[in-house]
Write a protein that holds these residues in place. Structure first.
Motif, PDB file in Angstrom:
ATOM      1  N   SER A  77       0.963  -1.630  -0.200  1.00  0.00           N
ATOM      2  CA  SER A  77      -0.008  -0.002  -0.033  1.00  0.00           C
ATOM      3  C   SER A  77       0.975   1.212  -0.171  1.00  0.00           C
ATOM      4  CB  SER A  77      -0.938  -0.137   1.182  1.00  0.00           C
ATOM      5  OG  SER A  77       0.156   0.149   2.337  1.00  0.00           O
ATOM      6  N   PHE A  78       0.338   2.113  -0.340  1.00  0.00           N
ATOM      7  CA  PHE A  78       1.183   3.602  -0.154  1.00  0.00           C
ATOM      8  C   PHE A  78       0.908   4.208   0.677  1.00  0.00           C
ATOM      9  CE2 PHE A  78       0.569   2.656  -4.643  1.00  0.00           C
ATOM     10  CZ  PHE A  78       1.785   2.561  -5.412  1.00  0.00           C
ATOM     11  N   ASP A  79       1.764   5.352   1.247  1.00  0.00           N
ATOM     12  CA  ASP A  79       1.713   5.972   1.986  1.00  0.00           C
ATOM     13  C   ASP A  79       1.501   5.544   3.150  1.00  0.00           C
ATOM     14  OD1 ASP A  79       2.473   8.389   0.043  1.00  0.00           O
ATOM     15  OD2 ASP A  79       0.165   8.110  -0.614  1.00  0.00           O
ATOM     16  N   ARG A  80       1.518   4.647   4.278  1.00  0.00           N
ATOM     17  CA  ARG A  80       1.007   4.077   4.904  1.00  0.00           C
ATOM     18  C   ARG A  80       2.786   3.277   5.575  1.00  0.00           C
ATOM     19  NH1 ARG A  80      -2.849  -1.056   4.566  1.00  0.00           N
ATOM     20  NH2 ARG A  80      -2.665  -0.550   7.131  1.00  0.00           N
ATOM     21  N   PHE A  81       2.359   4.600   7.447  1.00  0.00           N
ATOM     22  CA  PHE A  81       3.523   4.286   7.740  1.00  0.00           C
ATOM     23  C   PHE A  81       3.811   3.168   8.420  1.00  0.00           C
ATOM     24  CE2 PHE A  81       3.493   9.365   8.596  1.00  0.00           C
ATOM     25  CZ  PHE A  81       3.917   9.785   7.229  1.00  0.00           C
ATOM     26  N   SER A  82       5.594   2.473   8.090  1.00  0.00           N
ATOM     27  CA  SER A  82       5.175   1.086   8.969  1.00  0.00           C
ATOM     28  C   SER A  82       6.876   1.194   9.487  1.00  0.00           C
ATOM     29  CB  SER A  82       5.148   0.344   7.518  1.00  0.00           C
ATOM     30  OG  SER A  82       5.978   0.060   6.906  1.00  0.00           O
ATOM     31  N   ALA A  83       7.111  -0.114  10.436  1.00  0.00           N
ATOM     32  CA  ALA A  83       8.242  -0.130  11.036  1.00  0.00           C
ATOM     33  C   ALA A  83       8.326  -1.780  11.172  1.00  0.00           C
ATOM     34  CB  ALA A  83       9.226   0.671  12.561  1.00  0.00           C
ATOM     35  N   GLU A  84      10.133  -1.920  11.475  1.00  0.00           N
ATOM     36  CA  GLU A  84       9.785  -3.376  12.260  1.00  0.00           C
ATOM     37  C   GLU A  84      11.227  -3.726  12.228  1.00  0.00           C
ATOM     38  OE1 GLU A  84      11.833  -7.357   9.143  1.00  0.00           O
ATOM     39  OE2 GLU A  84      11.453  -5.718   8.128  1.00  0.00           O
ATOM     40  N   SER A  85      10.589  -4.696  13.413  1.00  0.00           N
ATOM     41  CA  SER A  85      11.843  -4.754  15.192  1.00  0.00           C
ATOM     42  C   SER A  85      11.074  -6.161  15.286  1.00  0.00           C
ATOM     43  CB  SER A  85      10.893  -4.195  16.029  1.00  0.00           C
ATOM     44  OG  SER A  85      11.027  -4.362  17.325  1.00  0.00           O
ATOM     45  N   SER A 109      13.569   0.030  21.344  1.00  0.00           N
ATOM     46  CA  SER A 109      12.268   0.826  21.964  1.00  0.00           C
ATOM     47  C   SER A 109      13.224   1.970  21.837  1.00  0.00           C
ATOM     48  CB  SER A 109      11.468   0.454  22.894  1.00  0.00           C
ATOM     49  OG  SER A 109      10.866   1.622  23.288  1.00  0.00           O
ATOM     50  N   PRO A 110      12.362   3.700  21.380  1.00  0.00           N
ATOM     51  CA  PRO A 110      11.260   3.219  21.017  1.00  0.00           C
ATOM     52  C   PRO A 110      10.829   2.811  18.921  1.00  0.00           C
ATOM     53  CG  PRO A 110      12.121   6.047  20.834  1.00  0.00           C
ATOM     54  CD  PRO A 110      12.933   4.801  21.648  1.00  0.00           C
ATOM     55  N   ILE A 111      10.233   2.143  18.628  1.00  0.00           N
ATOM     56  CA  ILE A 111       9.669   1.972  17.299  1.00  0.00           C
ATOM     57  C   ILE A 111       8.975   3.455  16.933  1.00  0.00           C
ATOM     58  CG2 ILE A 111       9.042   0.623  16.025  1.00  0.00           C
ATOM     59  CD1 ILE A 111       8.825  -1.269  17.998  1.00  0.00           C
ATOM     60  N   LEU A 112       9.320   3.994  15.684  1.00  0.00           N
ATOM     61  CA  LEU A 112       8.819   5.347  15.506  1.00  0.00           C
ATOM     62  C   LEU A 112       8.430   4.224  14.146  1.00  0.00           C
ATOM     63  CD1 LEU A 112      11.973   7.363  15.479  1.00  0.00           C
ATOM     64  CD2 LEU A 112      10.175   7.254  17.014  1.00  0.00           C
ATOM     65  N   LEU A 113       6.849   4.769  13.437  1.00  0.00           N
ATOM     66  CA  LEU A 113       6.158   4.631  12.313  1.00  0.00           C
ATOM     67  C   LEU A 113       5.693   5.597  12.331  1.00  0.00           C
ATOM     68  CD1 LEU A 113       6.005   1.981  14.776  1.00  0.00           C
ATOM     69  CD2 LEU A 113       3.360   1.969  12.833  1.00  0.00           C
ATOM     70  N   GLY A 119       1.787   8.792  11.272  1.00  0.00           N
ATOM     71  CA  GLY A 119       2.323   8.284  12.221  1.00  0.00           C
ATOM     72  C   GLY A 119       2.838   8.138  14.067  1.00  0.00           C
ATOM     73  N   PHE A 120       3.273   6.823  14.386  1.00  0.00           N
ATOM     74  CA  PHE A 120       3.471   6.654  15.636  1.00  0.00           C
ATOM     75  C   PHE A 120       4.399   6.650  16.465  1.00  0.00           C
ATOM     76  CE2 PHE A 120      -1.144   5.408  13.806  1.00  0.00           C
ATOM     77  CZ  PHE A 120      -2.172   6.184  14.900  1.00  0.00           C
ATOM     78  N   THR A 121       4.559   6.560  17.183  1.00  0.00           N
ATOM     79  CA  THR A 121       5.616   6.427  18.793  1.00  0.00           C
ATOM     80  C   THR A 121       5.471   5.302  19.479  1.00  0.00           C
ATOM     81  OG1 THR A 121       6.803   8.458  18.197  1.00  0.00           O
ATOM     82  CG2 THR A 121       7.163   7.156  19.632  1.00  0.00           C
ATOM     83  N   VAL A 122       5.737   4.400  18.969  1.00  0.00           N
ATOM     84  CA  VAL A 122       5.663   2.760  20.220  1.00  0.00           C
ATOM     85  C   VAL A 122       6.665   2.469  21.098  1.00  0.00           C
ATOM     86  CG1 VAL A 122       5.644   0.621  20.248  1.00  0.00           C
ATOM     87  CG2 VAL A 122       4.983   1.688  18.411  1.00  0.00           C
ATOM     88  N   ASN A 123       6.498   3.114  22.132  1.00  0.00           N
ATOM     89  CA  ASN A 123       7.034   2.631  23.592  1.00  0.00           C
ATOM     90  C   ASN A 123       7.212   1.491  24.317  1.00  0.00           C
ATOM     91  OD1 ASN A 123       8.096   5.164  23.562  1.00  0.00           O
ATOM     92  ND2 ASN A 123       6.562   6.073  24.819  1.00  0.00           N
ATOM     93  N   SER A 181      -1.700   7.012  24.185  1.00  0.00           N
ATOM     94  CA  SER A 181      -2.293   8.686  24.293  1.00  0.00           C
ATOM     95  C   SER A 181      -2.077   9.007  22.907  1.00  0.00           C
ATOM     96  CB  SER A 181      -1.558   8.671  25.534  1.00  0.00           C
ATOM     97  OG  SER A 181      -1.488  10.370  25.935  1.00  0.00           O
ATOM     98  N   GLY A 182      -2.605  10.007  22.413  1.00  0.00           N
ATOM     99  CA  GLY A 182      -2.590  10.942  21.390  1.00  0.00           C
ATOM    100  C   GLY A 182      -1.700   9.685  19.683  1.00  0.00           C
ATOM    101  N   SER A 183      -0.484   9.677  19.979  1.00  0.00           N
ATOM    102  CA  SER A 183      -0.001   9.045  18.999  1.00  0.00           C
ATOM    103  C   SER A 183       1.398   8.537  19.407  1.00  0.00           C
ATOM    104  CB  SER A 183       1.074   9.653  17.866  1.00  0.00           C
ATOM    105  OG  SER A 183       1.887  11.148  18.470  1.00  0.00           O
ATOM    106  N   THR A 184       1.071   8.456  20.719  1.00  0.00           N
ATOM    107  CA  THR A 184       2.080   7.280  21.423  1.00  0.00           C
ATOM    108  C   THR A 184       1.712   5.937  21.884  1.00  0.00           C
ATOM    109  OG1 THR A 184       3.380   9.834  22.230  1.00  0.00           O
ATOM    110  CG2 THR A 184       4.072   7.976  23.606  1.00  0.00           C
TER     111      THR A 184
END
Length: 245
Positions: free
Chosen positions: A101-109, A207-211, A129-133, A150-153
């Motif tokens: 898909s296009f323009d969807r933020f992703s991250a691998e861990s 951590s953190p994992i950034l999307l 986007g999101f930040t995953v702690n 909480s919000g984007s976290t």
């Protein structure tokens, strides 16, 4: 008395002529304004894309999926256009990343699995986007990982209980089944062992994992050519190498 009537008639006639001339001038001004506006509107409208023709199939339609990669794309614009070769750099072709898909933020861990598992997190909404702690803690035997947002976290606590540490499959299930994350992100086991325990490494190593970015990539064509007369409204894009199907 006759002279006064004649004078009044002449005065009224003169005023009528002046009013007619003034109205004519106003109409002419309005016409000029409309003409200038139409010219500006015409100048503001650029080439209109009519269709894109790959060498492997019929015209592309919005949302169509091709199973065979083309070697060439022909962009056809409206017949009135003569495309300037100096402007074709504005055509950009982008390929979707591994998530398809296009323009969807992703991250691998690996979530501290010592390389035994790989999990991909993907935002559900393009551009969001999101930040995953990630942290670890003994949540009790058999307890699922704790998840909150909480919000984007997003906060994820992996169960470090010695008898039942959180596994890769359990984390994927917990994220995808979390009401708090519904419509926010999804998780997928990309590779490795789904039963691999997570959190075996210090959390600050993963951590953190950034999307905040996507895997989309721009494809650089081998040649971009404007058509010869009478096809100056066509732009032919040829790829330098075979694209993956």
């Amino acid at each position: 008395m006759a002279n006064r009537k004649s004078s009044l008639a002449k005065s009224r006639s003169s005023r009528s002529v002046k009013q007619s001339e003034a109205q004519a001038r106003k109409r002419r001004v309005r016409e000029l304004l409309l003409e200038n506006l139409e010219q500006r509107q015409l100048l503001a409208v650029g080439p209109q894309l009519i269709g894109i023709q790959p060498n492997t199939s019929d015209l592309l339609t919005d949302g169509s999926v091709q199973t065979v990669s083309p070697r060439e794309l022909v962009f056809r614009f409206d017949d009135a256009q003569q495309i300037d070769p100096n402007t074709v750099a504005g055509i950009r072709i982008t390929a979707a990343g591994g998530d398809g898909s296009f323009d969807r933020f992703s991250a691998e861990s690996g979530f501290g699995s010592n390389g035994e598992a790989s999990i991909q997190l993907t935002a559900d909404v393009p551009g969001q986007g999101f930040t995953v702690n990630v942290s670890t803690g003994d949540l009790g035997a058999g307890a699922a990982p704790a998840i909150s947002i909480s919000g984007s976290t997003i906060a994820v606590t992996l169960n470090s209980n010695p008898t039942s540490p959180t596994t890769a499959n359990q984390l994927v299930q917990a994220i995808n089944g979390s009401p708090a994350l519904l419509g926010k992100i999804t998780a997928q086991l990309l590779g490795g062992d789904g039963n691999a325990p997570l959190g075996q490494r210090p959390a600050n190593e993963y951590s953190p994992i950034l999307l905040t970015s996507n895997n989309d990539r721009q494809i650089i064509p081998g040649a971009v050519l404007v058509g010869d007369a009478p096809d100056e409204n066509e732009v032919r894009v040829r790829f330098a190498e075979n694209l993956p199907d």
